[in-house]
Design a protein around this motif. Structure first.
Motif, mmCIF file in Angstrom:
data_model
loop_
_atom_site.group_PDB
_atom_site.id
_atom_site.type_symbol
_atom_site.label_atom_id
_atom_site.label_comp_id
_atom_site.label_asym_id
_atom_site.label_seq_id
_atom_site.Cartn_x
_atom_site.Cartn_y
_atom_site.Cartn_z
ATOM 1 N N PHE A 20 15.674 70.518 59.295
ATOM 2 C CA PHE A 20 14.838 71.398 59.416
ATOM 3 C C PHE A 20 15.047 72.263 60.459
ATOM 4 O O PHE A 20 15.557 72.100 61.440
ATOM 5 N N HIS A 21 14.431 73.717 60.044
ATOM 6 C CA HIS A 21 14.439 74.632 61.244
ATOM 7 C C HIS A 21 13.033 75.216 61.574
ATOM 8 O O HIS A 21 12.494 75.300 60.472
ATOM 9 N N ALA A 22 12.956 75.565 62.636
ATOM 10 C CA ALA A 22 11.431 76.107 63.094
ATOM 11 C C ALA A 22 11.593 77.096 64.261
ATOM 12 O O ALA A 22 12.563 76.661 65.114
ATOM 13 N N TYR A 23 11.283 78.211 64.217
ATOM 14 C CA TYR A 23 11.339 79.281 65.351
ATOM 15 C C TYR A 23 9.769 79.416 65.961
ATOM 16 O O TYR A 23 8.839 79.577 65.561
ATOM 17 N N VAL A 24 9.897 79.270 67.433
ATOM 18 C CA VAL A 24 8.733 79.231 68.103
ATOM 19 C C VAL A 24 8.661 80.360 69.317
ATOM 20 O O VAL A 24 9.915 80.809 69.702
ATOM 21 N N GLY A 25 7.695 80.916 69.838
ATOM 22 C CA GLY A 25 7.670 81.980 70.790
ATOM 23 C C GLY A 25 7.196 81.342 72.002
ATOM 24 O O GLY A 25 7.864 80.165 72.409
ATOM 25 N N GLU A 26 6.623 81.984 73.096
ATOM 26 C CA GLU A 26 6.390 81.370 74.490
ATOM 27 C C GLU A 26 5.727 80.147 74.277
ATOM 28 O O GLU A 26 5.981 79.120 75.059
ATOM 29 N N ASN A 27 4.832 79.911 73.188
ATOM 30 C CA ASN A 27 4.167 78.749 73.356
ATOM 31 C C ASN A 27 4.729 77.758 72.076
ATOM 32 O O ASN A 27 4.114 78.150 70.946
ATOM 33 N N PRO A 28 5.273 76.918 72.473
ATOM 34 C CA PRO A 28 6.041 76.066 71.116
ATOM 35 C C PRO A 28 4.964 75.785 70.064
ATOM 36 O O PRO A 28 5.522 75.608 68.971
ATOM 37 N N GLU A 84 14.621 62.235 59.782
ATOM 38 C CA GLU A 84 14.675 63.858 59.491
ATOM 39 C C GLU A 84 14.900 64.430 60.857
ATOM 40 O O GLU A 84 14.619 63.888 61.932
ATOM 41 N N PHE A 85 15.650 65.527 60.910
ATOM 42 C CA PHE A 85 16.023 66.212 61.986
ATOM 43 C C PHE A 85 15.510 67.767 62.019
ATOM 44 O O PHE A 85 15.309 68.313 61.148
ATOM 45 N N LEU A 86 14.893 68.127 63.178
ATOM 46 C CA LEU A 86 14.255 69.347 63.361
ATOM 47 C C LEU A 86 14.844 70.222 64.490
ATOM 48 O O LEU A 86 14.655 69.585 65.741
ATOM 49 N N LEU A 87 15.515 71.334 64.257
ATOM 50 C CA LEU A 87 15.969 72.058 65.132
ATOM 51 C C LEU A 87 14.985 73.000 65.499
ATOM 52 O O LEU A 87 14.731 74.065 64.813
ATOM 53 N N VAL A 88 14.305 73.237 66.594
ATOM 54 C CA VAL A 88 13.379 74.237 67.188
ATOM 55 C C VAL A 88 13.896 75.100 68.138
ATOM 56 O O VAL A 88 14.869 74.702 69.066
ATOM 57 N N SER A 89 13.986 76.475 67.631
ATOM 58 C CA SER A 89 15.068 77.487 68.352
ATOM 59 C C SER A 89 13.661 78.497 69.118
ATOM 60 O O SER A 89 12.671 78.844 68.344
ATOM 61 N N ARG A 90 13.882 78.852 70.179
ATOM 62 C CA ARG A 90 12.999 79.819 70.811
ATOM 63 C C ARG A 90 13.328 81.198 70.565
ATOM 64 O O ARG A 90 14.307 81.506 70.698
ATOM 65 N N ASP A 91 12.268 82.043 70.333
ATOM 66 C CA ASP A 91 12.428 83.503 69.794
ATOM 67 C C ASP A 91 11.053 84.157 70.543
ATOM 68 O O ASP A 91 10.141 84.114 70.208
ATOM 69 N N GLU A 92 11.521 85.000 71.565
ATOM 70 C CA GLU A 92 10.355 85.681 72.208
ATOM 71 C C GLU A 92 10.765 87.161 72.158
ATOM 72 O O GLU A 92 9.999 87.976 72.811
ATOM 73 N N THR A 93 11.551 87.549 71.276
ATOM 74 C CA THR A 93 11.808 88.955 71.004
ATOM 75 C C THR A 93 10.877 89.435 69.947
ATOM 76 O O THR A 93 10.878 89.082 69.053
ATOM 77 N N PRO A 94 9.838 90.310 70.167
ATOM 78 C CA PRO A 94 8.822 90.863 69.317
ATOM 79 C C PRO A 94 9.732 91.662 68.163
ATOM 80 O O PRO A 94 10.545 92.559 68.596
ATOM 81 N N PRO A 95 9.098 91.776 67.114
ATOM 82 C CA PRO A 95 9.760 92.550 65.863
ATOM 83 C C PRO A 95 9.528 94.058 66.366
ATOM 84 O O PRO A 95 8.563 94.392 67.070
ATOM 85 N N GLU A 124 5.450 89.390 58.688
ATOM 86 C CA GLU A 124 4.090 89.557 58.359
ATOM 87 C C GLU A 124 3.505 90.905 58.800
ATOM 88 O O GLU A 124 3.733 90.943 60.104
ATOM 89 N N ILE A 125 3.206 91.966 57.898
ATOM 90 C CA ILE A 125 2.334 92.759 58.463
ATOM 91 C C ILE A 125 0.966 92.636 58.234
ATOM 92 O O ILE A 125 0.502 92.519 57.364
ATOM 93 N N SER A 164 8.233 84.931 62.454
ATOM 94 C CA SER A 164 7.878 83.580 62.102
ATOM 95 C C SER A 164 7.607 82.714 63.322
ATOM 96 O O SER A 164 7.016 81.883 63.408
ATOM 97 N N ALA A 165 8.235 83.285 64.493
ATOM 98 C CA ALA A 165 7.982 82.557 65.850
ATOM 99 C C ALA A 165 6.574 83.034 66.389
ATOM 100 O O ALA A 165 6.246 82.597 67.411
ATOM 101 N N GLY A 166 5.877 84.172 65.730
ATOM 102 C CA GLY A 166 4.443 84.397 66.389
ATOM 103 C C GLY A 166 4.391 85.503 67.052
ATOM 104 O O GLY A 166 3.419 85.742 67.657
#
Length: 216
Positions: A20-28, A84-95, A124-125, A164-166
């Motif tokens: 599983f994959h998830a992308y999070v921002g400053e607050n996971p 199950e395994f979940l890879l959480v990646s950090r993404d703080e770059t705004p679109p 998401e717009i 998707s990371a917020g």
């Protein structure tokens, strides 16, 4: 085998190559574990061997981390265990959101208008109070709406893109104005297909002369 679903925040986690994959921002945020068996029990283990809080009522507060974090989710029913395994990646770059034009024209009669632009693919717009749409795979998006009533001639709309990371983009302002129309009158009884009518600013109107004996 237990059928386990994972969600981080309000986003369902997708599975790719068994992980599983998830992308999070400053607050996971919070990992929520759901299962088709209500009697199953779950534990979460951080694969970096650090101490971590326990899973409570199907929820797990993801700790602050740098880069990426691998979590192992074990679901136990009787003596059987499903992992199950979940890879959480950090993404703080705004679109980035870009409008096709700063001003958009609404139809003179109906007030209908379309705001177009581009953003990060799949983002998401957000617009207005509760408006939401999604950017296509090529990043394009279109918002269809209309001015309220016949008297509203101008409006403004703030738009933001959310990934998707917020992360959210800087807001962009779209101005909407009802298209001004002008009456064209041809005072010549010999004109044919004269083009008389109501036209928007910038329109090209063709006036054709008719025939009259003795004249070219």
């Amino acid at each position: 085998e237990l059928k386990i679903s994972l969600k981080v925040g309000d986003k369902e986690c997708d599975k790719d190559n068994g992980v599983f994959h998830a992308y999070v921002g400053e607050n996971p945020g919070t990992l929520t574990v759901t299962c088709d068996d209500p009697d199953a029990e779950f534990t979460v283990t951080q694969m970096d061997d650090t101490d971590h809080p326990a899973l409570t009522n199907g929820n797990y507060e993801i700790p602050t981390f740098e880069g990426s974090l691998m979590l192992k989710i074990d679901g136990k029913k009787d003596k059987d265990v499903t992992s199950e395994f979940l890879l959480v990646s950090r993404d703080e770059t705004p679109p980035v959101l870009t409008l096709s034009d700063p001003v958009f024209f609404a139809d003179q009669e109906t007030g209908a208008y379309t705001v177009t632009g581009t953003a990060d693919a799949g983002s998401e717009i957000l617009y207005g109070e509760n408006g939401r749409t999604q950017a296509a795979g090529d990043g394009s998006f279109a918002i269809h709406d209309k001015l309220e009533g016949e008297r509203e001639t101008n409006a403004s709309l703030y738009l933001r893109a959310k990934d998707s990371a917020g992360n959210e983009s800087a807001p962009q302002l779209a101005l909407i104005t009802r298209q001004t129309r002008y009456a064209v009158t041809v005072n010549n009884s010999y004109a044919q297909n004269s083009g008389m009518g109501s036209y928007a600013a910038g329109s090209v109107v063709t006036v054709r002369a008719g025939s009259r004996s003795g004249y070219t």
